[in-house]
Structure formats: structure tokens, C-alpha cells
Motif scaffolding. Structure first.
Motif, PDB file in Angstrom:
ATOM      1  N   TYR A   1      -5.254  14.219  -2.186  1.00 60.56           N
ATOM      2  CA  TYR A   1      -4.871  14.448  -0.798  1.00 60.56           C
ATOM      3  C   TYR A   1      -5.855  13.730   0.117  1.00 60.56           C
ATOM      4  O   TYR A   1      -6.972  13.388  -0.268  1.00 60.56           O
ATOM      5  N   ASN A   2      -5.400  13.457   1.312  1.00 64.56           N
ATOM      6  CA  ASN A   2      -6.305  13.166   2.418  1.00 64.56           C
ATOM      7  C   ASN A   2      -5.723  13.903   3.612  1.00 64.56           C
ATOM      8  O   ASN A   2      -5.205  14.992   3.456  1.00 64.56           O
ATOM      9  N   ASP A   3      -5.819  13.364   4.794  1.00 63.69           N
ATOM     10  CA  ASP A   3      -5.209  14.035   5.929  1.00 63.69           C
ATOM     11  C   ASP A   3      -4.722  13.013   6.939  1.00 63.69           C
ATOM     12  O   ASP A   3      -4.964  11.812   6.808  1.00 63.69           O
ATOM     13  N   PHE A   4      -3.984  13.507   7.900  1.00 69.82           N
ATOM     14  CA  PHE A   4      -3.530  12.669   9.002  1.00 69.82           C
ATOM     15  C   PHE A   4      -4.508  12.774  10.161  1.00 69.82           C
ATOM     16  O   PHE A   4      -5.193  13.793  10.325  1.00 69.82           O
ATOM     17  N   VAL A   5      -4.553  11.728  10.957  1.00 73.09           N
ATOM     18  CA  VAL A   5      -5.347  11.728  12.185  1.00 73.09           C
ATOM     19  C   VAL A   5      -4.481  11.183  13.313  1.00 73.09           C
ATOM     20  O   VAL A   5      -3.570  10.384  13.076  1.00 73.09           O
ATOM     21  N   VAL A   6      -4.754  11.630  14.518  1.00 72.07           N
ATOM     22  CA  VAL A   6      -4.098  11.063  15.690  1.00 72.07           C
ATOM     23  C   VAL A   6      -5.052  10.045  16.289  1.00 72.07           C
ATOM     24  O   VAL A   6      -6.203  10.368  16.615  1.00 72.07           O
ATOM     25  N   VAL A   7      -4.611   8.798  16.387  1.00 73.71           N
ATOM     26  CA  VAL A   7      -5.439   7.747  16.970  1.00 73.71           C
ATOM     27  C   VAL A   7      -4.781   7.263  18.256  1.00 73.71           C
ATOM     28  O   VAL A   7      -3.569   7.393  18.442  1.00 73.71           O
TER      29      VAL A   7
ATOM     30  N   ALA B   1       0.026  -0.446  17.441  1.00 75.02           N
ATOM     31  CA  ALA B   1      -0.616   0.480  18.374  1.00 75.02           C
ATOM     32  C   ALA B   1      -1.878  -0.143  18.961  1.00 75.02           C
ATOM     33  O   ALA B   1      -2.164   0.010  20.160  1.00 75.02           O
ATOM     34  N   ASN B   2      -2.617  -0.844  18.142  1.00 81.35           N
ATOM     35  CA  ASN B   2      -3.832  -1.498  18.624  1.00 81.35           C
ATOM     36  C   ASN B   2      -3.513  -2.576  19.663  1.00 81.35           C
ATOM     37  O   ASN B   2      -4.207  -2.713  20.675  1.00 81.35           O
ATOM     38  N   GLU B   3      -2.465  -3.336  19.412  1.00 85.43           N
ATOM     39  CA  GLU B   3      -2.094  -4.431  20.322  1.00 85.43           C
ATOM     40  C   GLU B   3      -1.566  -3.924  21.656  1.00 85.43           C
ATOM     41  O   GLU B   3      -1.725  -4.593  22.687  1.00 85.43           O
ATOM     42  N   THR B   4      -0.942  -2.750  21.655  1.00 76.29           N
ATOM     43  CA  THR B   4      -0.313  -2.241  22.880  1.00 76.29           C
ATOM     44  C   THR B   4      -1.048  -1.047  23.475  1.00 76.29           C
ATOM     45  O   THR B   4      -0.569  -0.435  24.433  1.00 76.29           O
ATOM     46  N   ALA B   5      -2.205  -0.703  22.896  1.00 78.84           N
ATOM     47  CA  ALA B   5      -2.988   0.449  23.381  1.00 78.84           C
ATOM     48  C   ALA B   5      -2.137   1.711  23.395  1.00 78.84           C
ATOM     49  O   ALA B   5      -2.043   2.423  24.398  1.00 78.84           O
ATOM     50  N   ALA B   6      -1.503   1.994  22.263  1.00 84.06           N
ATOM     51  CA  ALA B   6      -0.623   3.154  22.138  1.00 84.06           C
ATOM     52  C   ALA B   6      -1.231   4.160  21.161  1.00 84.06           C
ATOM     53  O   ALA B   6      -2.135   3.847  20.393  1.00 84.06           O
ATOM     54  N   TYR B   7      -0.713   5.371  21.209  1.00 85.53           N
ATOM     55  CA  TYR B   7      -1.089   6.427  20.268  1.00 85.53           C
ATOM     56  C   TYR B   7      -0.184   6.362  19.041  1.00 85.53           C
ATOM     57  O   TYR B   7       0.953   5.895  19.110  1.00 85.53           O
ATOM     58  N   THR B   8      -0.695   6.862  17.910  1.00 81.60           N
ATOM     59  CA  THR B   8       0.152   7.010  16.726  1.00 81.60           C
ATOM     60  C   THR B   8      -0.477   8.019  15.787  1.00 81.60           C
ATOM     61  O   THR B   8      -1.655   8.393  15.933  1.00 81.60           O
ATOM     62  N   LEU B   9       0.318   8.471  14.820  1.00 76.66           N
ATOM     63  CA  LEU B   9      -0.160   9.344  13.746  1.00 76.66           C
ATOM     64  C   LEU B   9      -0.381   8.479  12.518  1.00 76.66           C
ATOM     65  O   LEU B   9       0.512   7.729  12.119  1.00 76.66           O
ATOM     66  N   ALA B  10      -1.559   8.587  11.907  1.00 78.65           N
ATOM     67  CA  ALA B  10      -1.895   7.731  10.760  1.00 78.65           C
ATOM     68  C   ALA B  10      -2.507   8.562   9.644  1.00 78.65           C
ATOM     69  O   ALA B  10      -3.143   9.593   9.900  1.00 78.65           O
ATOM     70  N   ASP B  11      -2.322   8.122   8.410  1.00 82.74           N
ATOM     71  CA  ASP B  11      -3.068   8.748   7.323  1.00 82.74           C
ATOM     72  C   ASP B  11      -4.485   8.189   7.348  1.00 82.74           C
ATOM     73  O   ASP B  11      -4.725   7.033   7.692  1.00 82.74           O
ATOM     74  N   ARG B  12      -5.433   9.037   7.003  1.00 86.91           N
ATOM     75  CA  ARG B  12      -6.845   8.656   7.119  1.00 86.91           C
ATOM     76  C   ARG B  12      -7.200   7.462   6.231  1.00 86.91           C
ATOM     77  O   ARG B  12      -8.005   6.607   6.609  1.00 86.91           O
ATOM     78  N   GLY B  13      -6.610   7.392   5.034  1.00 81.18           N
ATOM     79  CA  GLY B  13      -6.945   6.303   4.123  1.00 81.18           C
ATOM     80  C   GLY B  13      -6.653   4.942   4.713  1.00 81.18           C
ATOM     81  O   GLY B  13      -7.492   4.030   4.677  1.00 81.18           O
ATOM     82  N   THR B  14      -5.455   4.760   5.267  1.00 76.99           N
ATOM     83  CA  THR B  14      -5.100   3.468   5.856  1.00 76.99           C
ATOM     84  C   THR B  14      -5.931   3.196   7.093  1.00 76.99           C
ATOM     85  O   THR B  14      -6.361   2.062   7.329  1.00 76.99           O
TER      86      THR B  14
ATOM     87  N   ASN C   1     -16.479   1.188   2.962  1.00 74.73           N
ATOM     88  CA  ASN C   1     -17.581   1.266   3.932  1.00 74.73           C
ATOM     89  C   ASN C   1     -18.222   2.651   3.935  1.00 74.73           C
ATOM     90  O   ASN C   1     -18.601   3.184   4.992  1.00 74.73           O
ATOM     91  N   GLY C   2     -18.337   3.243   2.740  1.00 74.37           N
ATOM     92  CA  GLY C   2     -19.000   4.531   2.608  1.00 74.37           C
ATOM     93  C   GLY C   2     -18.115   5.739   2.833  1.00 74.37           C
ATOM     94  O   GLY C   2     -18.546   6.872   2.608  1.00 74.37           O
ATOM     95  N   ASP C   3     -16.871   5.540   3.261  1.00 70.43           N
ATOM     96  CA  ASP C   3     -15.955   6.652   3.530  1.00 70.43           C
ATOM     97  C   ASP C   3     -15.034   6.883   2.347  1.00 70.43           C
ATOM     98  O   ASP C   3     -14.429   5.940   1.835  1.00 70.43           O
ATOM     99  N   GLN C   4     -14.897   8.137   1.915  1.00 65.47           N
ATOM    100  CA  GLN C   4     -13.965   8.474   0.850  1.00 65.47           C
ATOM    101  C   GLN C   4     -12.568   8.531   1.419  1.00 65.47           C
ATOM    102  O   GLN C   4     -12.307   9.204   2.411  1.00 65.47           O
ATOM    103  N   LEU C   5     -11.627   7.803   0.778  1.00 66.87           N
ATOM    104  CA  LEU C   5     -10.282   7.709   1.317  1.00 66.87           C
ATOM    105  C   LEU C   5      -9.349   8.792   0.804  1.00 66.87           C
ATOM    106  O   LEU C   5      -8.411   9.187   1.514  1.00 66.87           O
TER     107      LEU C   5
END
Length: 254
Positions: free
Chosen positions: A75-81, A161-174, A244-248
Motif C-alpha cells: 500500500y501507499n496513500d493518496f495526496v492532494v497536490v 496539473a503542473n503546466e496549468t497550476a491546477a489541483y489533482t489527486l495523486a498516488d504518493r509513489g508517482t 531520493n530516500g523516500d519509500q514509495l
């Protein structure tokens, strides 16, 4: 194997599959799609197993006779970015439904945009569940100007989302794998891995195609792969996979 884009985009399969190939001599051909599309490939008799993260759809897939021997893998989790300047004011909000209500309010005022994967993936299903529990019926979202739909995988949706400065829901691993290129985005609401909202937990399961449904499926190798990823060796590989040191992902074989 049909799998979700997050297992591919995160790079995890680039670690697991060569080890399986070395042990068995069998190359794994990966079809990375949203979880819904991955399950549909199995229903269309095009793959031998699925590795996805959409539990309700997984259970139905098994109940309908398409799959057998589901196992928890990790498992991992979702984040709102969202945009670094956070025009919807999500920073500091710990409840994901409250955060989505703020997104709706910001969108209606013309201050925020949200990009949905809109691909029947596990991430897309979770997003729609959150909207439904928050402040708007999901069916109404398609008629709102602030709600955009990519129809693509997690990596491409994050890039949009990065190109348009928008919000999205993402899985932490990606997110962790791509965040160095996401200069305009940051995590605004955490999932349970960082002691955030438990509704953002993201479990992954693996399922063999039922040989009674598809006699041409390679059930033996499908079960060998399931045994591999749930073995001590497979679980240790998942546990040690970091970027980069983060567990996915966190191994989760019961």
C-alpha cells in the motif's frame, strides 16, 4: 500483466520484473492502464493477471468469475497536490472532504482548477468517492468550467496539473518519482503515511485470471508471479524500493 499506471510510473516494476525473469526465465509483458481498464483487459481475455488498486472493482471482478486468488501486496496513500500559492486555501486542512469543498468554492469563484484522471482508474474512483462524500454529486462535475479531465495516467495528469497550476489527486509513489519536475506543485493534504486523512489509504492487490473463465490464460505463471511478489524476497524488494530516500510503497502481504 495488466496493471495500474502508478506501478509503472513509479518504477517499481523495473525492479521486480527482472528478478522474476531471472528466477523463472519468463519475461513479463506489462500493459499499464488505469485499474478499470486493466481489469477490462482481463475480462477481454488479453492478459494472465492484474495488479491494481481499486478494491471495490477488484471484488466485483472476482465475484463475477473473472479472477481468482487475490492477494494483498502493498500500500501507499493518496495526496492532494496543487499550486504552490494554493489559491483554494487547502494548506492546513486535514479532512479531505473539507479540502474538496474548498476546491469547489475556489473553482466557482474562478480561483482554482482541478484536473481529474477521468480514466476509471483506482485513483479516479477514489476521487469521485471523495467528491460524493463532500459537497457535489460526481455527475455534476462534468458541467463545471473549473473541473478538467485528462483521460490519461497519473504521470501525464500530474504534468498537466503542473503546466496549468491546477489541483489533482495523486498516488504518493508517482508523485515522489516525478516531483522534481513538478516545480509549480506541492503536497497540500497528506494521506495516512504522513498521519493525514485515513480515507486516502491506497492498497494494491494482485489477481490471477480465472482459468475456468479463460482457458488460454497462463495460470501457472500468473500464480508464480503472485507467489513472487508476496514472498519474503518480493516483499523485501518492495520495502527497499526508494526514490531520493523516500519509500514509495509499504509491503502488505497478510
Amino acid at each position: 500483466m495488466a496493471t495500474t499506471t502508478s506501478t509503472q510510473d513509479s518504477g517499481l516494476l523495473d525492479l521486480l520484473n527482472p528478478v522474476f525473469a531471472k528466477d523463472t526465465g519468463a519475461k513479463v509483458t506489462v500493459h499499464a492502464k488505469g485499474s478499470g481498464a486493466a481489469l477490462q483487459m482481463a475480462m477481454n481475455k488479453k492478459v494472465d493477471l492484474v495488479f491494481v488498486h481499486s478494491r471495490t472493482e477488484e471484488d466485483k471482478f472476482i465475484a463475477d468469475g473473472y479472477g481468482v486468488n487475490r492477494r494483498d501486496v502493498m500500500y501507499n496513500d493518496f495526496v492532494v497536490v496543487g499550486p504552490n500559492n494554493d489559491p483554494a486555501g487547502l494548506k492546513g486542512v486535514s479532512d479531505v472532504t473539507a479540502a474538496f469543498c474548498r476546491l469547489k468554492a475556489g473553482g466557482e469563484m474562478g480561483n482554482a482548477q482541478f484536473i481529474s484522471r477521468n480514466d476509471a482508474s483506482g485513483t479516479h474512483h477514489r476521487e469521485l468517492d471523495i467528491w460524493g462524500a463532500a459537497c457535489i454529486r460526481p455527475a455534476l462535475l462534468t458541467n463545471t468550467a473549473w473541473y478538467k479531465m485528462s483521460g490519461k495516467g497519473m504521470g501525464e495528469t500530474l504534468k498537466a496539473a503542473n503546466e496549468t497550476a491546477a489541483y489533482t489527486l495523486a498516488d504518493r509513489g508517482t508523485w515522489l518519482k516525478l516531483k522534481k519536475d513538478m516545480k509549480n506543485l506541492s503536497i497540500l493534504l497528506e494521506g495516512p503515511l504522513k498521519a493525514g486523512d485515513p480515507r486516502l489509504m491506497n492498497p494494491y492487490g494482485i489477481i490471477a485470471v480465472n482459468p475456468m473463465f479463460n482457458a488460454s490464460a497462463n495460470y501457472t505463471l500468473a500464480m508464480a508471479y503472485i507467489a513472487f511478489v508476496t514472498s519474503n524476497i518480493g516483499q523485501k524488494l518492495i520495502s527497499k524500493y526508494k526514490f531520493n530516500g523516500d519509500q514509495l510503497f509499504v509491503p502488505d502481504t497478510k
